[in-house]
Design an enzyme around this catalytic site. Structure first.
Site, short mmCIF file in Angstrom:
data_model
loop_
_atom_site.label_atom_id
_atom_site.label_comp_id
_atom_site.label_asym_id
_atom_site.label_seq_id
_atom_site.Cartn_x
_atom_site.Cartn_y
_atom_site.Cartn_z
N CYS A 79 -7.26 3.21 3.57
CA CYS A 79 -7.71 2.33 2.49
C CYS A 79 -8.85 1.42 2.99
O CYS A 79 -9.96 1.90 3.19
CB CYS A 79 -6.55 1.53 1.93
N HIS A 169 -2.66 5.54 0.47
CA HIS A 169 -1.69 5.05 1.47
C HIS A 169 -0.66 6.13 1.79
O HIS A 169 0.30 6.33 1.03
CB HIS A 169 -0.99 3.79 0.95
N GLU A 171 1.55 6.06 4.03
CA GLU A 171 2.76 5.47 4.60
C GLU A 171 3.82 5.10 3.58
O GLU A 171 4.97 4.85 3.93
CB GLU A 171 2.39 4.23 5.44
#
Length: 511
Positions: A79, A169, A171
């Protein structure tokens, strides 16, 4: 030397999730502020740049020299990290026409080690206000989405280490194959051996503790919680009876917890002294209704008792603590490059005149990792899977003044609730559960008699780390059963309610 990934934090709310995902891949990692210089040595296998609340076009936007980083190790920008990379190499980053937040479908444009083995149209999670509109010269597009022209990219013409960027993202939970992308970076690109395991951690930590502590005496406050128990077991494994545990009954533990925990410690083989200080704590709590005043009274009294007991042990040089990684991570302020250190709260503050050095064997671990290490050490599952319990205990679950009578009342109600959660196989499905005694009396009817008694609120939440939480949707028949048991069994309570507030805006505890 343990290999590691460095995660440079630019203030993202998701930075710890990146670290958790890396650790889940059996790769050790450390989070450090973007402003801190990396000490590159052979153990550093790669660098991940986090997201940020900033725009890369802000005048005071945080920066690192990405060119310098890739001279030493592969880099993955996520990001903000991807946008920073693109801008530094001559790409164009602009404010999006609307803030892009939520699910998106990834369309692969090129086969590459980073996105290998992904399913077609994989779902990812966006959270950004800027977009990369044009890649720098020498960079290749790896993936797009319907609304994002550049969702993943790499530097193609590069004599240094590999350089990648992701606009989304990987994660977070909603990026369905995000863990696979991170695996590709860690293993296929950085060459990590994935040897960060509980057994590996135990062996390394015990060896390090033996070297650090030698034949020193260590004193440690134990709470019956997961962190302090696992930390104590590691220290005990290194120095045996030279560890002196102190477990204080502050009068606001759960029902029979003092005796039960002491028995568990004995089974594990820990050298622990139990101190019954209930009357002393009740005296200090008398007349106090403000939550902070109750917390301070309990904290100060605990430290006084702990210090008195510690001074009875000859030759103590170290204080053991169950500090874990989230307590010590340096977090980046969203208002600038200053950093703040989160203070830990295991003992409530080390008395300066004790002059003891700290030993914190869990300071590198997240909570879920602590549990896995505990299992490796053979600690009973009942203790390892216990819900979090506040340091001030039931004192902050009794709203208003704490009295011995109210404690016994709440202990009995809470014991019924927790045992029912376990017997109905619901305990493991919630992150934390507890009962709150309200300073409210209401009219009830029992038999032919009118009652005027207290109300208990039941609380159960689902969460990952307690930072956010949703109320647990427990079955109605279960709640009815618990309510009936409490009202029929606990004298002084005639009404039970269930808390359906999420965090935010509410908190998990009521005080």
């Amino acid at each position: 030397m343990t290999e590691k990934i460095i995660i440079l934090d630019f203030g993202s709310q998701y930075t710890q999730l990146i670290a958790r995902a890396v650790r889940e891949a059996a790769v050790y990692c450390e989070i450090q502020p973007f402003s801190k210089d990396i000490s590159f040595d052979p153990s550093v296998k790669g660098v991940i740049l986090s997201g940020s609340p900033f725009s890369v076009n802000d005048k005071k936007a945080p920066e690192v020299d990405v060119r310098d980083l890739i001279r030493n190790a592969p880099v993955l920008g996520i990001c903000y990290g991807a946008q920073l990379t693109a801008r530094q190499f001559g790409g164009r980053v602009e404010k999006s026409s609307k803030r892009e937040y939520g699910r998106a479908i990834l369309h692969l444009e090129k086969d590459d080690a980073l996105v290998r083995n992904l399913i077609p149209a994989s779902q990812v999670w966006m959270s950004h206000g800027d977009s990369i509109r044009e890649l720098p010269r020498g960079f290749e597009l790896l993936a797009t989405t319907d609304s994002i022209p550049v969702a993943a990219f790499r530097m193609a013409e590069n004599d240094d280490k590999p350089l990648y960027g992701l606009q989304f993202h990987p994660e977070v939970y909603h990026s369905i194959e995000g863990k696979k992308i991170l695996y590709n970076f860690l293993v296929n690109i950085c060459g990590c051996a994935q040897d960060w395991t509980p057994a590996h951690f135990v062996d390394d930590t015990v060896a390090a503790l033996k070297e650090k502590l030698g034949d020193s005496q260590v004193v440690m406050a134990l709470s019956g919680g997961v962190d302090s128990t696992v930390a104590a077991t590691l220290i005990h494994k290194a120095i045996g009876k030279n560890l002196h545990g102190i477990f204080v009954d502050n009068g606001v533990l759960r029902k029979d917890e003092f005796e039960t925990v002491l028995r568990t410690y004995k089974t594990i083989g820990l050298n622990v002294k139990g101190i019954d200080a209930r009357k002393r704590f009740y005296k200090k709590l008398a007349g106090k209704t403000d939550p902070e005043a109750k917390r301070k009274a309990i904290g100060k009294t605990f430290i006084d008792i702990f210090q008195e007991e510690a001074e009875r042990i000859k030759g103590v040089a170290f204080l053991g603590q169950g500090t874990i990684y989230p307590d010590v991570i340096e977090s980046v302020s969203v208002h600038g490059p200053s950093v703040t250190i989160k203070s830990h709260h295991n003992v409530g503050g080390l008395p300066k005149k004790m002059h003891l050095k700290l030993v914190e064997p869990l300071r590198l671990l997240f909570k879920d990792e602590v549990r896995r290490v505990g299992a490796q050490l053979g600690i009973p599952d009942d203790l390892l899977q216990r819900h979090p319990f506040p340091g001030p205990g039931l004192a902050i679950r009794i709203l208003g003044e704490v009295t011995e009578e109210k404690v016994h009342m709440l202990q009995a109600a809470d014991d019924i609730y927790v045992k029912a959660l376990k017997s109905h196989n619901l305990y493991a499905t919630v992150w934390q559960a507890g009962s709150i005694l309200l300073p409210v009396k209401s009219v009830g009817v029992m038999g032919d008699e009118r009652t005027y008694e207290f109300t208990v609120a039941l609380r159960a939440v689902t969460s990952v780390d307690g930072m956010t939480a949703d109320w647990a949707h427990l079955p109605y028949n279960f709640l009815a059963h618990v309510s009936n048991e409490i009202i029929n069994s606990v004298r002084g309570i005639n009404r039970v309610v269930y808390d359906i507030s999420s965090k935010p805006p509410a908190t998990i505890e009521w005080e």
